[in-house]
Scaffold this motif. Sequence first.
Motif, PDB file in Angstrom:
ATOM      1  N   LYS A 180     -26.372  24.704  27.475  1.00 56.98           N
ATOM      2  CA  LYS A 180     -26.697  23.528  28.666  1.00 56.98           C
ATOM      3  C   LYS A 180     -27.946  23.229  28.691  1.00 56.98           C
ATOM      4  O   LYS A 180     -28.161  21.897  29.159  1.00 56.98           O
ATOM      5  CB  LYS A 180     -25.729  23.866  29.920  1.00 56.98           C
ATOM      6  CG  LYS A 180     -24.470  24.120  29.843  1.00 56.98           C
ATOM      7  CD  LYS A 180     -23.928  24.616  31.102  1.00 56.98           C
ATOM      8  CE  LYS A 180     -22.457  25.149  31.230  1.00 56.98           C
ATOM      9  NZ  LYS A 180     -21.663  23.863  30.891  1.00 56.98           N
ATOM     10  N   LEU A 181     -28.906  24.052  28.844  1.00 51.03           N
ATOM     11  CA  LEU A 181     -30.471  23.653  28.860  1.00 51.03           C
ATOM     12  C   LEU A 181     -31.201  23.500  27.766  1.00 51.03           C
ATOM     13  O   LEU A 181     -32.298  23.140  28.056  1.00 51.03           O
ATOM     14  CB  LEU A 181     -30.724  25.079  29.908  1.00 51.03           C
ATOM     15  CG  LEU A 181     -30.002  25.407  31.135  1.00 51.03           C
ATOM     16  CD1 LEU A 181     -30.695  26.732  31.760  1.00 51.03           C
ATOM     17  CD2 LEU A 181     -30.185  24.417  32.033  1.00 51.03           C
ATOM     18  N   ALA A 182     -30.540  23.639  26.691  1.00 56.60           N
ATOM     19  CA  ALA A 182     -31.467  23.400  25.403  1.00 56.60           C
ATOM     20  C   ALA A 182     -32.113  21.993  25.374  1.00 56.60           C
ATOM     21  O   ALA A 182     -31.520  21.123  25.713  1.00 56.60           O
ATOM     22  CB  ALA A 182     -30.738  23.608  24.136  1.00 56.60           C
ATOM     23  N   ALA A 183     -33.535  22.125  25.212  1.00 50.55           N
ATOM     24  CA  ALA A 183     -34.204  20.626  25.144  1.00 50.55           C
ATOM     25  C   ALA A 183     -35.469  20.438  24.293  1.00 50.55           C
ATOM     26  O   ALA A 183     -36.011  21.579  23.809  1.00 50.55           O
ATOM     27  CB  ALA A 183     -34.760  20.474  26.328  1.00 50.55           C
ATOM     28  N   ASP A 184     -35.897  19.392  24.041  1.00 50.49           N
ATOM     29  CA  ASP A 184     -36.862  19.307  23.087  1.00 50.49           C
ATOM     30  C   ASP A 184     -38.361  19.060  24.014  1.00 50.49           C
ATOM     31  O   ASP A 184     -39.460  19.455  23.437  1.00 50.49           O
ATOM     32  CB  ASP A 184     -36.862  18.172  22.381  1.00 50.49           C
ATOM     33  CG  ASP A 184     -35.705  17.902  21.587  1.00 50.49           C
ATOM     34  OD1 ASP A 184     -35.500  18.766  20.473  1.00 50.49           O
ATOM     35  OD2 ASP A 184     -34.590  17.391  21.907  1.00 50.49           O
ATOM     36  N   VAL A 185     -38.114  18.687  25.340  1.00 52.66           N
ATOM     37  CA  VAL A 185     -39.263  18.423  25.990  1.00 52.66           C
ATOM     38  C   VAL A 185     -38.609  19.005  27.657  1.00 52.66           C
ATOM     39  O   VAL A 185     -37.801  18.645  28.125  1.00 52.66           O
ATOM     40  CB  VAL A 185     -39.958  17.054  26.274  1.00 52.66           C
ATOM     41  CG1 VAL A 185     -40.747  16.967  27.334  1.00 52.66           C
ATOM     42  CG2 VAL A 185     -40.077  16.450  24.989  1.00 52.66           C
ATOM     43  N   ILE A 186     -39.509  19.760  28.082  1.00 48.56           N
ATOM     44  CA  ILE A 186     -39.358  20.390  29.363  1.00 48.56           C
ATOM     45  C   ILE A 186     -40.492  19.754  30.330  1.00 48.56           C
ATOM     46  O   ILE A 186     -41.437  20.187  30.213  1.00 48.56           O
ATOM     47  CB  ILE A 186     -39.226  22.048  29.605  1.00 48.56           C
ATOM     48  CG1 ILE A 186     -38.132  22.258  28.492  1.00 48.56           C
ATOM     49  CG2 ILE A 186     -38.748  22.359  30.727  1.00 48.56           C
ATOM     50  CD1 ILE A 186     -38.170  24.010  28.151  1.00 48.56           C
ATOM     51  N   ILE A 187     -39.927  18.994  31.493  1.00 51.15           N
ATOM     52  CA  ILE A 187     -40.982  18.685  32.595  1.00 51.15           C
ATOM     53  C   ILE A 187     -40.716  19.433  33.633  1.00 51.15           C
ATOM     54  O   ILE A 187     -39.482  19.447  34.283  1.00 51.15           O
ATOM     55  CB  ILE A 187     -40.796  17.205  32.655  1.00 51.15           C
ATOM     56  CG1 ILE A 187     -41.043  16.347  31.457  1.00 51.15           C
ATOM     57  CG2 ILE A 187     -41.621  16.648  33.757  1.00 51.15           C
ATOM     58  CD1 ILE A 187     -40.776  14.804  31.674  1.00 51.15           C
ATOM     59  N   VAL A 188     -41.703  20.148  34.130  1.00 52.37           N
ATOM     60  CA  VAL A 188     -41.723  21.000  35.577  1.00 52.37           C
ATOM     61  C   VAL A 188     -42.387  20.166  36.580  1.00 52.37           C
ATOM     62  O   VAL A 188     -43.656  20.209  36.386  1.00 52.37           O
ATOM     63  CB  VAL A 188     -42.197  22.438  35.189  1.00 52.37           C
ATOM     64  CG1 VAL A 188     -42.239  23.266  36.151  1.00 52.37           C
ATOM     65  CG2 VAL A 188     -41.450  23.324  34.148  1.00 52.37           C
TER      66      VAL A 188
END
Length: 467
Positions: free
Chosen positions: A189-197
């Motif tokens: 569900k959380l897999a991503a190419d870019v993660i913005i924290v």
Amino acid sequence: MNISPEFQFRAKDTLEAEVRSNFEHTLQRLTELVAIPSVAWEAYDLSQVERSAEKVKELAFAVGFEQVEILTATYGPENTAGMPAVVARKEAAPGHPTILLYAHHDVQPVGNLKEWQTAPFVATRKGDRLFGRGAADDKAGVLAHLAAFEATRTVLGDDFKAGVTLFIEGEEEAGSPSFTNFLNTYRDKLAADVIIVADSSNWQVGVPALTTSLRGVASGTISVRVADHNVHSGVFGGPLLDAHTVMVRTLASLHNSQGSVAVEGLIHAPEPEVEYLEANFRADSGILDSVELAGTDSIASRLWAQPAISIIGMDVPSVETASNTIAATSRAKISVRLAPGSDPAQAHAALENHLKNLDVMGAKVTYTADDSGQPFSTDTSSAGAQLALAAFKESWQVDPVTTGLGGSIPFIADLTEVFPGADILITGIEDPDTRAHSANESLYLPDFEKAILAEALMLAELSASAQ
């Protein structure tokens, strides 16, 4: 992921108008979230954290997410239930990237109410700042994500091709105990190419920053024993030093005469490129004019690239309850910030070795490792980092800064391990006068609006790119 290096930002004017027209509504939503005292510590009412998660779920539906869930994971040998997190999803069109938007809806305790100038859980606007616990850290991060998503969805319509996953954690201020299990349980569900924290700070008011390095952390407890039991200070004082005095001498050994960390084996990272002026540091920190700054090398190096040791707790009787007793034992809690490139396990070993070889008149000194967190550094030449910096410049109309952070966000290491191919971008919604974790926490509203626009620009640009 194929991101154009030219960054057209064709929808900028329309997105800016959309963010601005909805800004008061965004602040109203933030006000509603601030009103919930979502402290995720066992000593507090944890039902408020559940209430906060339900509110975030409601807001996620309101801005246009169609799939929204409240999820939990367990941790520890007893499979203790973690605090509720909100996960909302918009699927990517074929061939387009997915962006994970992270923030947390739990907050720090209020502390001493007498130090607050406003009611902590009533968002109060004064000039360009919004005061309240969580108004910045990190409910502003939650609303920045929601508002950016809503603006992008409204402006792009069917051209909003990028996938977006919203991940709003509920226990960050309590150390994220279930975070690793949460990532592994809901990896798909959380897999991503870019993660913005969205949980860091800008360089200063009006100047955005991309946080490119974080110090790690190694906290532990030092114990000192000088006798079998407590005794009368008048009868035995003199030949027998109390354990608190010995503890003070023990703690003093952790720094040299210049205030630099004196524990061998704790490493330094390379000198940062950004200059942090002493005048700015003094203004930002509130240090007294008469107090000298500790350490050597540049202030940026001392903050981001060198280890730091702070005494964050001691078991000592209060002045009000003091008696004429020589204490047989004493305990102190230390927090050690580690330079990028450090290993927390090696840091704990270095601290234990330092204390083992310390001669404090034969007293028994022991060290117990408590918590650990890995440091972090990112490649600013990556496509994601370059996009973020370009979006910041477009939104603020000033050159952004790539900066380190003296603090630690231990779960970043978990994100890196579980999603090694993702660009992790740590963005700021705070500023040096935000006073997160302290009384009178506040959010600088002009920069908050610009942060929303910058993220919307990134989402729009990623919708125009392909994997």
